[in-house]
Design a protein around this motif. Sequence first.
Motif, PDB file in Angstrom:
ATOM      1  N   ARG A 101       0.736  -1.076  -0.018  1.00 29.62           N
ATOM      2  CA  ARG A 101       0.016  -0.129   0.019  1.00 29.62           C
ATOM      3  C   ARG A 101       0.921   1.185  -0.029  1.00 29.62           C
ATOM      4  O   ARG A 101       1.771   1.530   0.778  1.00 29.62           O
ATOM      5  N   LEU A 102       0.522   2.058  -0.831  1.00 21.30           N
ATOM      6  CA  LEU A 102       1.451   3.244  -1.092  1.00 21.30           C
ATOM      7  C   LEU A 102       0.569   4.535  -1.005  1.00 21.30           C
ATOM      8  O   LEU A 102      -0.464   4.307  -1.160  1.00 21.30           O
ATOM      9  N   GLU A 103       1.261   5.695  -0.886  1.00 20.14           N
ATOM     10  CA  GLU A 103       0.613   7.048  -0.732  1.00 20.14           C
ATOM     11  C   GLU A 103       1.500   7.897  -1.958  1.00 20.14           C
ATOM     12  O   GLU A 103       2.663   7.983  -1.842  1.00 20.14           O
ATOM     13  N   LEU A 104       0.574   8.352  -3.075  1.00 21.61           N
ATOM     14  CA  LEU A 104       1.326   8.936  -3.931  1.00 21.61           C
ATOM     15  C   LEU A 104       1.096  10.460  -3.911  1.00 21.61           C
ATOM     16  O   LEU A 104      -0.279  10.787  -3.961  1.00 21.61           O
ATOM     17  N   VAL A 105       1.658  11.221  -4.432  1.00 18.93           N
ATOM     18  CA  VAL A 105       1.214  12.697  -4.628  1.00 18.93           C
ATOM     19  C   VAL A 105       0.620  12.695  -5.964  1.00 18.93           C
ATOM     20  O   VAL A 105       1.177  12.112  -6.981  1.00 18.93           O
ATOM     21  N   ASP A 106      -0.685  13.621  -6.095  1.00 22.12           N
ATOM     22  CA  ASP A 106      -1.291  13.753  -7.438  1.00 22.12           C
ATOM     23  C   ASP A 106      -0.567  14.466  -8.424  1.00 22.12           C
ATOM     24  O   ASP A 106      -0.843  15.674  -8.526  1.00 22.12           O
ATOM     25  N   GLY A 155     -10.047   9.533  -6.653  1.00 23.48           N
ATOM     26  CA  GLY A 155     -11.221  10.423  -5.653  1.00 23.48           C
ATOM     27  C   GLY A 155     -10.959  10.472  -4.417  1.00 23.48           C
ATOM     28  O   GLY A 155     -11.880  11.130  -3.765  1.00 23.48           O
ATOM     29  N   ASN A 156     -10.243   9.497  -3.989  1.00 24.34           N
ATOM     30  CA  ASN A 156     -10.196   9.544  -2.325  1.00 24.34           C
ATOM     31  C   ASN A 156      -8.611  10.205  -2.018  1.00 24.34           C
ATOM     32  O   ASN A 156      -7.709   9.574  -2.718  1.00 24.34           O
ATOM     33  N   LEU A 157      -8.567  10.778  -0.777  1.00 24.81           N
ATOM     34  CA  LEU A 157      -7.117  11.294  -0.390  1.00 24.81           C
ATOM     35  C   LEU A 157      -6.891  10.525   0.921  1.00 24.81           C
ATOM     36  O   LEU A 157      -7.906  10.358   1.748  1.00 24.81           O
ATOM     37  N   THR A 158      -5.735  10.291   1.149  1.00 28.10           N
ATOM     38  CA  THR A 158      -5.274   9.962   2.697  1.00 28.10           C
ATOM     39  C   THR A 158      -5.306  11.380   3.425  1.00 28.10           C
ATOM     40  O   THR A 158      -5.575  12.388   3.002  1.00 28.10           O
ATOM     41  N   PRO A 159      -5.190  10.924   4.607  1.00 30.97           N
ATOM     42  CA  PRO A 159      -5.224  12.372   5.680  1.00 30.97           C
ATOM     43  C   PRO A 159      -4.362  13.351   5.511  1.00 30.97           C
ATOM     44  O   PRO A 159      -4.417  14.438   5.449  1.00 30.97           O
ATOM     45  N   ARG A 160      -3.241  12.858   4.608  1.00 34.06           N
ATOM     46  CA  ARG A 160      -1.931  13.738   4.334  1.00 34.06           C
ATOM     47  C   ARG A 160      -2.322  14.251   2.844  1.00 34.06           C
ATOM     48  O   ARG A 160      -1.444  15.197   2.240  1.00 34.06           O
ATOM     49  N   GLY A 161      -3.438  14.057   2.243  1.00 30.13           N
ATOM     50  CA  GLY A 161      -3.664  14.635   1.042  1.00 30.13           C
ATOM     51  C   GLY A 161      -3.278  13.954  -0.153  1.00 30.13           C
ATOM     52  O   GLY A 161      -3.095  14.516  -1.376  1.00 30.13           O
ATOM     53  N   HIS A 162      -2.737  12.754   0.091  1.00 25.00           N
ATOM     54  CA  HIS A 162      -2.371  11.885  -1.102  1.00 25.00           C
ATOM     55  C   HIS A 162      -3.081  10.781  -1.593  1.00 25.00           C
ATOM     56  O   HIS A 162      -4.209  10.607  -1.064  1.00 25.00           O
ATOM     57  N   PRO A 206      -4.301   7.075  -2.314  1.00 25.27           N
ATOM     58  CA  PRO A 206      -3.985   5.620  -1.804  1.00 25.27           C
ATOM     59  C   PRO A 206      -3.924   4.776  -3.009  1.00 25.27           C
ATOM     60  O   PRO A 206      -4.640   4.983  -4.022  1.00 25.27           O
ATOM     61  N   VAL A 207      -2.917   3.913  -3.045  1.00 24.99           N
ATOM     62  CA  VAL A 207      -2.530   3.160  -4.034  1.00 24.99           C
ATOM     63  C   VAL A 207      -2.290   1.784  -3.563  1.00 24.99           C
ATOM     64  O   VAL A 207      -1.473   1.680  -2.905  1.00 24.99           O
ATOM     65  N   GLU A 208      -3.006   0.670  -3.989  1.00 26.92           N
ATOM     66  CA  GLU A 208      -2.591  -0.658  -3.492  1.00 26.92           C
ATOM     67  C   GLU A 208      -2.171  -1.336  -4.706  1.00 26.92           C
ATOM     68  O   GLU A 208      -3.069  -1.606  -5.412  1.00 26.92           O
ATOM     69  N   VAL A 209      -1.113  -2.079  -4.545  1.00 27.91           N
ATOM     70  CA  VAL A 209      -0.272  -2.765  -5.756  1.00 27.91           C
ATOM     71  C   VAL A 209      -0.234  -4.288  -5.263  1.00 27.91           C
ATOM     72  O   VAL A 209       0.326  -4.568  -4.149  1.00 27.91           O
ATOM     73  N   ASP A 210      -0.762  -5.404  -5.721  1.00 27.32           N
ATOM     74  CA  ASP A 210      -0.475  -6.659  -5.763  1.00 27.32           C
ATOM     75  C   ASP A 210       0.576  -6.948  -6.590  1.00 27.32           C
ATOM     76  O   ASP A 210       0.659  -6.852  -7.704  1.00 27.32           O
ATOM     77  N   VAL A 211       1.866  -7.700  -5.919  1.00 27.64           N
ATOM     78  CA  VAL A 211       2.876  -8.164  -6.614  1.00 27.64           C
ATOM     79  C   VAL A 211       3.086  -9.488  -6.707  1.00 27.64           C
ATOM     80  O   VAL A 211       2.964 -10.133  -5.284  1.00 27.64           O
ATOM     81  N   GLU A 212       3.701 -10.293  -7.468  1.00 25.94           N
ATOM     82  CA  GLU A 212       4.170 -11.670  -7.449  1.00 25.94           C
ATOM     83  C   GLU A 212       5.806 -11.509  -7.385  1.00 25.94           C
ATOM     84  O   GLU A 212       6.301 -11.201  -8.485  1.00 25.94           O
ATOM     85  N   CYS A 213       6.308 -12.130  -6.457  1.00 23.28           N
ATOM     86  CA  CYS A 213       7.738 -12.335  -6.458  1.00 23.28           C
ATOM     87  C   CYS A 213       8.380 -13.304  -5.351  1.00 23.28           C
ATOM     88  O   CYS A 213       7.629 -13.732  -4.464  1.00 23.28           O
ATOM     89  N   PRO A 214       9.553 -13.915  -5.597  1.00 25.13           N
ATOM     90  CA  PRO A 214       9.961 -14.759  -4.665  1.00 25.13           C
ATOM     91  C   PRO A 214      10.166 -14.182  -3.351  1.00 25.13           C
ATOM     92  O   PRO A 214      10.512 -12.976  -3.197  1.00 25.13           O
ATOM     93  N   PRO A 215       9.928 -14.945  -2.267  1.00 28.64           N
ATOM     94  CA  PRO A 215      10.041 -13.982  -0.798  1.00 28.64           C
ATOM     95  C   PRO A 215      11.265 -13.339  -0.579  1.00 28.64           C
ATOM     96  O   PRO A 215      11.168 -12.456   0.113  1.00 28.64           O
ATOM     97  N   ASP A 216      12.557 -13.814  -1.223  1.00 28.27           N
ATOM     98  CA  ASP A 216      13.803 -13.070  -1.094  1.00 28.27           C
ATOM     99  C   ASP A 216      13.834 -12.035  -1.742  1.00 28.27           C
ATOM    100  O   ASP A 216      14.757 -11.175  -1.399  1.00 28.27           O
ATOM    101  N   ARG A 217      12.994 -11.637  -2.607  1.00 29.35           N
ATOM    102  CA  ARG A 217      13.094 -10.508  -3.369  1.00 29.35           C
ATOM    103  C   ARG A 217      12.290  -9.162  -2.893  1.00 29.35           C
ATOM    104  O   ARG A 217      12.333  -8.139  -2.980  1.00 29.35           O
ATOM    105  N   PHE A 218      11.242  -9.597  -2.139  1.00 30.66           N
ATOM    106  CA  PHE A 218      10.098  -8.575  -1.706  1.00 30.66           C
ATOM    107  C   PHE A 218      10.715  -7.577  -0.809  1.00 30.66           C
ATOM    108  O   PHE A 218      10.437  -6.458  -1.054  1.00 30.66           O
ATOM    109  N   GLU A 219      11.707  -7.694   0.122  1.00 27.16           N
ATOM    110  CA  GLU A 219      12.263  -6.738   0.889  1.00 27.16           C
ATOM    111  C   GLU A 219      13.021  -5.947   0.078  1.00 27.16           C
ATOM    112  O   GLU A 219      13.145  -4.662   0.429  1.00 27.16           O
TER     113      GLU A 219
END
Length: 194
Positions: free
Chosen positions: A32-37, A64-71, A73-86
């Motif tokens: 889950r990310l917060e991005l500037v518009d 259409g929605n903003l986080t409390p900081r005015g950014h 919200p973006v949710e990204v689902d990613v597939e990767c081996p566990p050792d690459r996630f961090e």
Amino acid sequence: MSETDEAVTTDGTDSDEERTDGGERPQTHTIRLELVDKPGELLSALRPIAENGGNLLSIFHERGNLTPRGHIPVEVDVECPPDRFETIVEALREEGVNVIQAGAERYGEQLTLLLVGDIVDTDLSDTLQRIASSTDATLADLSLSAPEGRDGVSSARLRLATRTGRSNEVFDHVRQIADEKGFDVIEPLVEVAE
């Protein structure tokens, strides 16, 4: 040894399957990310994922929605081996992307619901954001029908991907939101094996 024998590893799996050096298979992770518009922000946030071995599965980007900081919200689902996630999460942070949450959330079940009522006027965007932000679910598909326009009764079919074993909790939470907004919820049909 035949060509077929060479294509199988000692554990019986195909040698062509993507694995890490430790033999681990890719897993689904949600970030889950917060991005500037501003133009290019989403692309900049996705680049470190691809550059570090992540396979993009879905993006839930709700301008259409903003986080409390005015950014945004973006949710990204990613597939990767566990050792690459961090490594992916660290690369995002190094690029200045605000990572709100990162974890291996497996969406192993799907739940399909029908909401009926004054869905458009009661802010569909708010409804979807409340479902996504307070449940173990992500929106996989949405169909909206408003035959009488904005002023009439409308219906929305939601297909939610949920964490394994959490469908009942998600359904209960959607029912609470629907009660607050005056919607009817058509409960999911369950197939029973004979």
